[in-house]
Motif scaffolding. Structure first.
Motif, PDB file in Angstrom:
ATOM      1  N   ALA A 333      25.902  18.441  18.131  1.00  0.00           N
ATOM      2  CA  ALA A 333      25.605  18.485  19.565  1.00  0.00           C
ATOM      3  C   ALA A 333      24.127  18.805  19.760  1.00  0.00           C
ATOM      4  CB  ALA A 333      26.472  19.529  20.250  1.00  0.00           C
ATOM      5  N   ASN A 357      23.420  17.274  30.526  1.00  0.00           N
ATOM      6  CA  ASN A 357      24.723  16.677  30.219  1.00  0.00           C
ATOM      7  C   ASN A 357      25.746  17.709  29.756  1.00  0.00           C
ATOM      8  OD1 ASN A 357      24.088  13.964  30.824  1.00  0.00           O
ATOM      9  ND2 ASN A 357      23.003  13.767  28.873  1.00  0.00           N
ATOM     10  N   CYS A 358      25.472  18.983  30.045  1.00  0.00           N
ATOM     11  CA  CYS A 358      26.310  20.052  29.502  1.00  0.00           C
ATOM     12  C   CYS A 358      27.155  20.730  30.575  1.00  0.00           C
ATOM     13  CB  CYS A 358      25.442  21.115  28.817  1.00  0.00           C
ATOM     14  SG  CYS A 358      24.558  20.509  27.380  1.00  0.00           S
ATOM     15  N   LYS A 359      28.308  21.177  30.134  1.00  0.00           N
ATOM     16  CA  LYS A 359      29.162  22.045  30.929  1.00  0.00           C
ATOM     17  C   LYS A 359      29.726  23.112  30.005  1.00  0.00           C
ATOM     18  CE  LYS A 359      30.508  18.895  34.634  1.00  0.00           C
ATOM     19  NZ  LYS A 359      31.624  18.340  35.444  1.00  0.00           N
ATOM     20  N   ALA A 379      29.749  22.565  26.075  1.00  0.00           N
ATOM     21  CA  ALA A 379      30.116  21.200  25.722  1.00  0.00           C
ATOM     22  C   ALA A 379      29.036  20.252  26.226  1.00  0.00           C
ATOM     23  CB  ALA A 379      31.464  20.835  26.357  1.00  0.00           C
ATOM     24  N   VAL A 380      28.791  19.193  25.483  1.00  0.00           N
ATOM     25  CA  VAL A 380      27.786  18.219  25.892  1.00  0.00           C
ATOM     26  C   VAL A 380      28.396  16.826  25.843  1.00  0.00           C
ATOM     27  CG1 VAL A 380      26.839  18.009  23.540  1.00  0.00           C
ATOM     28  CG2 VAL A 380      25.429  17.362  25.497  1.00  0.00           C
ATOM     29  N   LYS A 381      28.047  16.011  26.832  1.00  0.00           N
ATOM     30  CA  LYS A 381      28.495  14.626  26.879  1.00  0.00           C
ATOM     31  C   LYS A 381      27.289  13.723  26.700  1.00  0.00           C
ATOM     32  CE  LYS A 381      27.914  14.186  31.902  1.00  0.00           C
ATOM     33  NZ  LYS A 381      28.547  13.855  33.200  1.00  0.00           N
ATOM     34  N   ARG A 406      34.255  12.284  27.287  1.00  0.00           N
ATOM     35  CA  ARG A 406      34.204  12.753  25.899  1.00  0.00           C
ATOM     36  C   ARG A 406      33.062  13.750  25.737  1.00  0.00           C
ATOM     37  NH1 ARG A 406      31.999  10.855  20.630  1.00  0.00           N
ATOM     38  NH2 ARG A 406      33.487  11.416  18.997  1.00  0.00           N
ATOM     39  N   TYR A 407      33.374  14.893  25.154  1.00  0.00           N
ATOM     40  CA  TYR A 407      32.400  15.961  24.926  1.00  0.00           C
ATOM     41  C   TYR A 407      32.385  16.341  23.447  1.00  0.00           C
ATOM     42  CZ  TYR A 407      32.307  16.978  29.985  1.00  0.00           C
ATOM     43  OH  TYR A 407      32.175  16.909  31.345  1.00  0.00           O
ATOM     44  N   SER A 408      31.243  16.853  23.013  1.00  0.00           N
ATOM     45  CA  SER A 408      31.153  17.557  21.738  1.00  0.00           C
ATOM     46  C   SER A 408      31.175  19.045  22.029  1.00  0.00           C
ATOM     47  CB  SER A 408      29.862  17.192  21.000  1.00  0.00           C
ATOM     48  OG  SER A 408      29.721  17.972  19.830  1.00  0.00           O
TER      49      SER A 408
END
Length: 538
Positions: A333, A357-359, A379-381, A406-408
């Motif tokens: 990530a 792009n993170c949550k 998490a990052v998308k 989709r997230y990492s």
């Protein structure tokens, strides 16, 4: 239509606009200019393909930092081969596992690892080529391939789906290969731009070449090993920007030598891994004021380990014009967050600006809102790895779909403050559960390192009948100092809630961090258990 990037196309484009007599690689007294780099990487690519290696095959790199490391990476890009990094600290069974697991067809290795190669090569029948890099032997297999030929292009058709593997782990588990496509990797590192500096990405290769042609060329000094993502991406970034990659010719990090190289080669960007590199450099600067000229440095960039505020402030006293970038990323990530510090703006330790792009999500998938006081996993998308090579279970565990996106989610726990900034708590795999409370080692480590007698600290959880896990610190004292355990525990109360204060503080002259600054928590745990007599009780 969106342009599709590949590192093979990028480097071949860059080679058309750079000055042939300008240095691209500097390692000790050796300098490789762009004309030689182009010729040698083309020859390597052509000769590898002629030897029976095919596009899409894996090429493993088992070397310390050197010019040949960067050369062979880009030869692999040109030949359409898949990069595989090998941790040179691994022992035989780990080496065999990684090289076999990656399906490597080629292994480029340093002559100082000849004994290890002799021990393992019989167990690796899938390897077609073993290329030894030996500076003392002009007739080595590597030099033969690099010099044999007319230097013409291998004329390979590259694809945005070409792969780069980043193997991670090993000290805490089986090494895992993170699969990045060239297109996703180049985009996530900025595609010629930088979101933290408000520089937009380039639309295509023509715009990219025009931009780097009109800008000063970077001179980057990656101080961690290229075998790890931080050093690797720093080296690749300097070269694809038409600049220069400087590496040190020593097995261990030598701060004085790093500073000498910054001054001598007018380094503009130094890449480090937190305090394990920054603190020794600061101590060397403070010990000999004015001896090392670091005025050329525009940026010091760190990733992968905590970088304390006091050390940053100390470095800025020696060059107040620097920008200090503390990146929050992992192999799985990239771009989770960053903190930027200048002489005019001080950033607290472990405080990061959230990536666009993170949550942050709780374990059950609920989003954590700013200022809620709730912790969660970041998490990052967006531009993400494909997954782990030949490990679908681990892929499914890390790359999750939440609300159709989709997230990492690599396992880093954070809190989101009212202003949207992140406070990094730590990695879930290292979390200590003491009397039902979660304590992240990184927070305690930073509290201990505020003390002027502590150079470094690691914190672990030791099995305890009363607490479940007992918070135990192992500290490395500053040179010439002794540690008062009771006094240091009381000092830590100024920065920590009572339940986070270590129950015991042990002393070790060297915490044994890896060359990239990462801690080996397994060996530190074994040390602590031995010191506390736990092994004998078992």
């Amino acid at each position: 239509m969106t342009y599709a990037w590949s590192y093979g196309d990028i480097i071949e484009g860059v080679e058309t606009i750079v000055q042939p007599d300008q240095p691209v690689l500097i390692h000790g007294e050796r300098q490789v200019n762009w004309d030689a780099f182009t010729r040698r990487t083309n020859n390597l690519a052509r000769n590898l393909l002629a030897s029976g290696v095919a596009q899409g095959d894996k090429i493993a790199f088992y070397m310390r930092n050197c010019s040949e490391y960067s050369e062979s990476i880009f030869a692999g890009f040109k030949a359409g081969l898949v990069h595989v990094n090998v941790n040179y600290r691994y022992i035989d069974h780990e080496l065999v596992y990684l090289i076999d697991n990656s399906d490597a067809s080629v292994v480029v290795y340093g002559a100082d690892f000849q004994h290890q190669v002799d021990e393992i090569r019989g167990q690796l029948p899938k390897v077609k080529q073993w290329l030894v890099v030996d500076d003392s032997n002009p007739d080595s297999a590597y030099e033969d391939m690099a010099e044999r030929g007319d230097g013409s292009s291998p004329y390979v058709t590259h694809s945005p789906d070409d792969l780069l593997f980043l193997y991670t782990g090993g000290t805490t588990g089986i090494p895992k290969g993170v699969m990045w496509s060239h297109d996703d990797l180049f985009r996530v590192v900025g595609a010629g731009g930088n979101r933290w500096l408000d520089i937009p990405p380039c639309a295509d290769l023509d715009e990219y070449l025009e931009r780097i042609g009109n800008n000063p060329k970077p001179v980057n000094l990656p101080l961690p090993p290229l075998m790890h993502g931080t050093g690797l991406l720093a080296a690749i970034g300097a070269i694809v920007a038409g600049g220069t990659c400087v590496t040190l010719p020593t097995k261990q990090f030598e701060p004085e030598l790093a500073l000498e190289n910054i001054s001598r080669h007018k380094v503009t960007i130094a890449t480090i891994v937190g305090d394990s590199f920054a603190r020794p450099m600061l101590e060397a600067l403070d010990a000999k004021p004015g001896e090392h000229d670091i005025s050329s440095l525009d940026i010091i960039a760190s990733s992968g380990a905590m970088w304390t505020k006091e050390v940053k402030k100390g470095l800025l006293k020696h060059n107040e014009n620097m920008l200090l970038i503390d990146g929050f990323s992992s192999s799985e990530a990239i771009g989770l967050g960053a903190s930027l510090m200048t002489k005019d703006e001080t950033i607290e330790v472990a405080s990061f600006k959230l990536g666009e792009n993170c949550k942050v999500f709780t374990e059950d998938g609920a989003e954590v809102l700013p200022g809620s006081g709730q912790s969660g996993m970041i998490a990052v998308k967006g531009f993400l790895p494909i997954g782990y090579y030949k490990d679908q279970e681990k892929t499914d565990d890390t790359f999750k779909v939440i609300n159709g996106v989709r997230y990492s989610i690599p396992g880093d726990w954070v809190q989101v403050e009212d202003d949207g900034t992140l406070t990094l708590l730590g990695r879930d795999s290292n979390c200590i559960n003491t009397a039902g409370e979660k304590v992240f080692p990184e927070e305690v480590e930073e509290a201990l390192k505020h003390h002027d007698k502590v150079d470094d600290a690691l914190v672990i959880g030791i099995k305890d009948d009363q607490w479940g896990q007992s918070i135990t610190a192992i500290v490395q004292p500053a040179t010439g100092y002794e540690i008062d355990e009771l006094g240091l525990r009381e000092f830590s109360r100024q920065h920590l809630a009572p339940y986070k204060v270590p129950k015991r503080i042990l002393v070790k002259d060297d915490l044994g961090r890896a060359p990239n600054g990462k801690a080996d928590y397994a060996s530190i745990t074994a040390f602590a258990e031995a010191e506390l007599g736990i092994q004998e009780q078992n």
